[in-house]
Design a protein around this motif. Sequence first.
Motif, PDB file in Angstrom:
ATOM      1  N   PHE A  80       0.784  -1.233   0.000  1.00 13.56           N
ATOM      2  CA  PHE A  80       0.000   0.000   0.000  1.00 13.56           C
ATOM      3  C   PHE A  80       0.816   1.282   0.000  1.00 13.56           C
ATOM      4  CE2 PHE A  80      -2.600  -3.187   2.261  1.00 13.56           C
ATOM      5  CZ  PHE A  80      -3.663  -3.243   1.389  1.00 13.56           C
ATOM      6  N   GLY A  81       2.126   1.174   0.165  1.00 13.73           N
ATOM      7  CA  GLY A  81       2.956   2.371   0.273  1.00 13.73           C
ATOM      8  C   GLY A  81       3.046   2.813   1.727  1.00 13.73           C
ATOM      9  N   SER A  82       3.911   3.760   1.991  1.00 14.48           N
ATOM     10  CA  SER A  82       4.056   4.232   3.365  1.00 14.48           C
ATOM     11  C   SER A  82       2.956   5.233   3.692  1.00 14.48           C
ATOM     12  CB  SER A  82       5.439   4.850   3.578  1.00 14.48           C
ATOM     13  OG  SER A  82       5.667   5.841   2.620  1.00 14.48           O
ATOM     14  N   PHE A  83       2.816   5.525   4.966  1.00 17.19           N
ATOM     15  CA  PHE A  83       1.736   6.396   5.433  1.00 17.19           C
ATOM     16  C   PHE A  83       1.856   7.787   4.815  1.00 17.19           C
ATOM     17  CE2 PHE A  83       0.215   9.686   8.332  1.00 17.19           C
ATOM     18  CZ  PHE A  83      -1.120   9.333   8.393  1.00 17.19           C
ATOM     19  N   ARG A  84       0.718   8.273   4.310  1.00 17.44           N
ATOM     20  CA  ARG A  84       0.600   9.645   3.822  1.00 17.44           C
ATOM     21  C   ARG A  84      -0.695  10.198   4.379  1.00 17.44           C
ATOM     22  NH1 ARG A  84       1.996   6.476  -0.089  1.00 17.44           N
ATOM     23  NH2 ARG A  84      -0.079   6.298  -0.993  1.00 17.44           N
ATOM     24  N   SER A  85      -0.597  11.292   5.060  1.00 18.93           N
ATOM     25  CA  SER A  85      -1.802  11.904   5.612  1.00 18.93           C
ATOM     26  C   SER A  85      -2.700  12.368   4.477  1.00 18.93           C
ATOM     27  CB  SER A  85      -1.433  13.097   6.492  1.00 18.93           C
ATOM     28  OG  SER A  85      -2.609  13.764   6.905  1.00 18.93           O
ATOM     29  N   SER A 125     -10.195   5.813   3.345  1.00 19.52           N
ATOM     30  CA  SER A 125      -8.946   5.309   3.919  1.00 19.52           C
ATOM     31  C   SER A 125      -8.578   3.989   3.246  1.00 19.52           C
ATOM     32  CB  SER A 125      -9.123   5.084   5.425  1.00 19.52           C
ATOM     33  OG  SER A 125      -9.978   3.971   5.650  1.00 19.52           O
ATOM     34  N   ILE A 126      -7.374   3.519   3.511  1.00 22.56           N
ATOM     35  CA  ILE A 126      -6.934   2.222   2.980  1.00 22.56           C
ATOM     36  C   ILE A 126      -7.895   1.137   3.453  1.00 22.56           C
ATOM     37  CG2 ILE A 126      -5.129   0.446   3.144  1.00 22.56           C
ATOM     38  CD1 ILE A 126      -3.103   2.761   3.358  1.00 22.56           C
ATOM     39  N   LEU A 127      -8.239   1.150   4.724  1.00 22.03           N
ATOM     40  CA  LEU A 127      -9.115   0.117   5.270  1.00 22.03           C
ATOM     41  C   LEU A 127     -10.517   0.216   4.674  1.00 22.03           C
ATOM     42  CD1 LEU A 127      -7.961   0.089   8.988  1.00 22.03           C
ATOM     43  CD2 LEU A 127      -7.288  -1.453   7.148  1.00 22.03           C
ATOM     44  N   GLU A 128     -11.018   1.430   4.473  1.00 22.56           N
ATOM     45  CA  GLU A 128     -12.335   1.586   3.848  1.00 22.56           C
ATOM     46  C   GLU A 128     -12.314   1.072   2.416  1.00 22.56           C
ATOM     47  OE1 GLU A 128     -13.967   5.514   6.237  1.00 22.56           O
ATOM     48  OE2 GLU A 128     -12.718   5.768   4.475  1.00 22.56           O
TER      49      GLU A 128
END
Length: 127
Positions: free
Chosen positions: A33-38, A46-49
Amino acid sequence: RSQLEQKYKIGGLKKDFISGDREERAAKRQACFGSFRSRGGDETPSILETHSVLEVTRRDYKERVRKFEEFVSEVRLPFASVMEIDAALVEYLDMMFLEGFTVEEANKTVAAWVWHRADHSKKAGHK
């Protein structure tokens, strides 16, 4: 270990995101998914959604949402605020009931809308 502990299904792809220590799990997740980006407070999913349902379910949900939005357009219901959308959904569910649809179909329609417009369910408490 259970199958759930070994594999976690995301978007129809089986990825092993549960085994290993925290750093190993983070590396696997970031590789996918790549690293966290606000998102900076925007209302993009969101990624989870985004990955909470399989592709086949996403297609089904999109079709249910399309039919709901088509109904709103045809009946010319107000559709700007969360309150108006909620009222329109109630109208649509009433129509479904009267046309013989099952409770299961109605529940899937509500689930489709909540998944498709998660921003509305987040705002529902902030009328």
